[in-house]
Motif scaffolding. Structure first.
Motif, mmCIF file in Angstrom:
data_model
loop_
_atom_site.group_PDB
_atom_site.id
_atom_site.type_symbol
_atom_site.label_atom_id
_atom_site.label_comp_id
_atom_site.label_asym_id
_atom_site.label_seq_id
_atom_site.Cartn_x
_atom_site.Cartn_y
_atom_site.Cartn_z
ATOM 1 N N ARG A 94 0.808 -1.217 0.000
ATOM 2 C CA ARG A 94 0.000 0.000 0.000
ATOM 3 C C ARG A 94 0.847 1.276 0.000
ATOM 4 N NH1 ARG A 94 -4.826 2.511 1.573
ATOM 5 N NH2 ARG A 94 -4.560 4.327 2.922
ATOM 6 N N TYR A 95 1.728 1.412 0.988
ATOM 7 C CA TYR A 95 2.447 2.673 1.136
ATOM 8 C C TYR A 95 3.490 2.897 0.041
ATOM 9 C CZ TYR A 95 -0.013 3.020 5.532
ATOM 10 O OH TYR A 95 -1.011 3.097 6.480
ATOM 11 N N ARG A 145 -6.223 -1.353 0.454
ATOM 12 C CA ARG A 145 -5.853 -1.810 1.788
ATOM 13 C C ARG A 145 -5.356 -3.244 1.658
ATOM 14 N NH1 ARG A 145 -10.922 0.415 2.778
ATOM 15 N NH2 ARG A 145 -11.777 -1.661 3.113
ATOM 16 N N MET A 183 -7.137 4.931 -4.684
ATOM 17 C CA MET A 183 -6.261 4.016 -3.955
ATOM 18 C C MET A 183 -6.205 4.279 -2.458
ATOM 19 S SD MET A 183 -3.031 3.255 -6.448
ATOM 20 C CE MET A 183 -3.268 2.217 -7.905
ATOM 21 N N VAL A 184 -6.248 5.533 -2.061
ATOM 22 C CA VAL A 184 -6.130 5.836 -0.628
ATOM 23 C C VAL A 184 -7.213 5.135 0.191
ATOM 24 C CG1 VAL A 184 -6.305 7.676 1.098
ATOM 25 C CG2 VAL A 184 -4.868 7.993 -0.913
ATOM 26 N N PRO A 185 -8.497 5.201 -0.211
ATOM 27 C CA PRO A 185 -9.508 4.532 0.608
ATOM 28 C C PRO A 185 -9.647 3.030 0.351
ATOM 29 C CG PRO A 185 -10.564 5.736 -1.175
ATOM 30 C CD PRO A 185 -9.111 6.046 -1.262
ATOM 31 N N LEU A 207 1.377 4.195 -2.943
ATOM 32 C CA LEU A 207 0.917 5.572 -2.750
ATOM 33 C C LEU A 207 2.084 6.550 -2.862
ATOM 34 C CD1 LEU A 207 -1.607 5.133 0.220
ATOM 35 C CD2 LEU A 207 -2.101 5.255 -2.231
ATOM 36 N N LEU A 263 -4.967 8.527 -6.799
ATOM 37 C CA LEU A 263 -4.871 8.536 -5.342
ATOM 38 C C LEU A 263 -6.250 8.536 -4.693
ATOM 39 C CD1 LEU A 263 -1.924 11.065 -4.819
ATOM 40 C CD2 LEU A 263 -1.899 8.600 -4.394
ATOM 41 N N ALA A 264 -7.204 9.221 -5.332
ATOM 42 C CA ALA A 264 -8.563 9.264 -4.786
ATOM 43 C C ALA A 264 -9.180 7.873 -4.720
ATOM 44 C CB ALA A 264 -9.442 10.179 -5.639
ATOM 45 N N ALA A 270 2.625 9.615 -5.586
ATOM 46 C CA ALA A 270 2.894 10.961 -5.078
ATOM 47 C C ALA A 270 4.205 11.513 -5.628
ATOM 48 C CB ALA A 270 2.932 10.943 -3.549
#
Length: 495
Positions: free
Chosen positions: A97-98, A208, A203-205, A101, A200-201, A105
């Motif tokens: 995940r990180y 997981r 993937m962020v939520p 992201l 990102l909109a 970014a």
């Protein structure tokens, strides 16, 4: 590079969240949203890798950086290629995940820096940051697809992501040409920002991913092989610098400019838009071929026939390309491209699952990062080897051109930069020059034919392994929390 295996055993809660230990037939809304985010990421990375083709001359001219042309174009390649194995290691330690992201970014940050650059140094810095992000995106897209799906199904979904990447590659030069013509080149990079925001909109939520937890942050950081990564990245960067500096010795500017010439699609004098259309047959058939190959592999579980067919068709297309001349009809070379697209597409989506068939699921990150790196590294070699062959053959045939000025312009690798000026030559010198180009390209295609035949023969050495139809991984999607399930159920009831 090594990774310590000492990690904290998963808790009961973690075990319940490990996805796909039984089967992967359940693909809910979360899966499809994550998959959509991966397609967005692949699209924007592929678009950016080709959009600069048509914008780079204008950028170099604005900065007065013609002497640094090769760095303006290849800083991105250096960073994106060399960093991929490190992402594979980091994703095993910290989860998927990180790093994903962070990659998106970084790519967005680099796009903003490059687009707003007011100097050559700032632009190159932006491209380096972009490359660091793109390298992670390229590798992690494949890795996450492999985490979410059993081996037998992976090629089908990898083919879909490949389709998004191919669309981006095709549109890149066209978009870049249109932007340079109608606006400022800076939008060639700023255009990435809304796509990254959308990625990102999603993937962020929803991205997981389960992972095993280390006892502490310090323990996690200590598991990174700093020495191995430093040596590896340094050595690969040195090799890449050597390859790119070859473009200075043979002044074809940068490796990107080789592609339209080596593939024979730019007609020498074609515009950016025309060049994009000229390579359309390859991409138009590569995408469906990859999808068909993925479906066949999912259905039959057999990859060797697909590899044989791919390399065989590619060899035939290279042989046909070697017969091209100025009198070859558009229909003829379009069919040659179609065959090349099929030849490239068939193995493209089935190679990674074949590699992973002999490995355990715990090796997925290492195998994916290695495959992704070799693919990117091979792309650089795939541009450099033809350029060396082409330049050598041109130099050997210069004696057949009577015009001393033209001869001098073509010598020492000048044939690439002189290609756009060929249209200004007339009479006998034009015919002599075209013959030199045709003969040099013919030898290049013979080299491509040899590589395709070697690939065909190596398939005989491949071992067939039954492909797993179930997935046992600690990096699957986390199950939705009870509150989220209730919301989902209410939404279904309302629908």
């Amino acid at each position: 590079m090594t990774v310590s295996s000492a990690v904290e055993p998963p808790t009961a809660a973690d075990s319940q969240q490990l996805a796909g230990t039984d089967s992967t037939s359940n693909k809910g809304v979360q899966f499809w949203l994550v998959f959509l985010g991966l397609c967005f990421a692949g699209f924007v990375a592929a678009t950016d890798s080709t959009i600069i083709f048509t914008a780079l001359p204008t950028i170099a001219n604005d900065f007065g950086g013609q002497s640094q042309y090769v760095w303006l174009g290849n800083a991105y390649v250096f960073a994106s290629t060399a960093i991929q194995p490190l992402y594979g290691q980091v994703s095993n330690i910290f989860g998927r995940r990180y790093p994903m992201l962070m990659s998106v970014a970084l790519f967005a940050l680099g796009s903003g820096i490059a687009g707003g650059a007011n100097s050559t140094a700032m632009f190159i810095s932006g491209r380096l940051v972009q490359g660091l992000g793109a390298g992670g995106m390229i590798m992690l897209i494949d890795l996450i697809v492999c985490d979410l799906l059993p081996l037998r199904e992976r090629s089908t979904y990898l083919g879909t992501v490949l389709g998004a990447c191919a669309v981006g590659s095709v549109l890149g030069p066209v978009i870049g040409g249109a932007i340079v013509t109608r606006s400022t080149w800076r939008w060639a990079f700023w255009i990435n920002l809304p796509v990254c925001a959308l990625t990102l909109a999603v993937m962020v939520p929803f991205l997981r991913i389960s992972s095993r937890r280390s006892p502490s942050w310090v323990h996690s950081v200590s598991r990174i092989d700093y020495l191995g990564n430093t040596v590896f990245v340094g050595s690969i960067t040195s090799i890449l610098i050597g390859l790119v500096q070859g473009g200075v010795v043979y002044p074809w500017k940068s490796w990107q400019t080789i592609l339209p010439i080596v593939l024979g699609f730019s007609q020498l004098s074609a515009s950016a838009l025309t060049s994009g259309l000229n390579i359309l047959p390859i991409n138009a058939f590569m995408i469906p071929s990859g999808a068909v190959a993925g479906a066949i592999l999912t259905k039959t579980g057999r990859y060797k026939p697909l590899h044989w067919a791919g390399f065989g068709v590619l060899a035939i297309s290279c042989g046909l390309f070697s017969t091209m001349s100025s009198s070859t009809s558009t229909i003829a070379w379009a069919w040659f491209e179609i065959l090349a697209g099929i030849g490239i597409g068939l193995p493209l989506t089935t190679q990674l699952p074949a590699v992973q068939a002999v490995l355990s699921e715990s090796d997925t990150a290492i195998s994916t990062s290695t495959y992704s790196f070799v693919r990117s590294f091979g792309f650089v070699w795939g541009a450099t080897i033809p350029s060396i062959v082409f330049n050598s053959r041109v130099d050997a045939m210069l004696g057949s051109i009577t015009d001393t000025k033209v001869r001098a312009a073509l010598a020492g690798g000048g044939a690439y930069s002189y290609a756009l000026s060929v249209k200004d030559i007339t009479d006998q010198t034009l015919q002599q020059t075209l013959e030199v180009y045709r003969e040099a390209m013919r030898v290049v295609w013979f080299v491509g034919l040899a590589f395709a035949l070697v690939g065909f023969l190596l398939v005989f050495a491949e071992k067939h392994v039954e492909m797993r139809v179930t997935l046992e991984t600690e990096f699957g999607l986390k199950q939705a929390k009870p509150a989220e399930k209730q919301i989902t159920n209410k939404s279904k009831e309302g629908a």
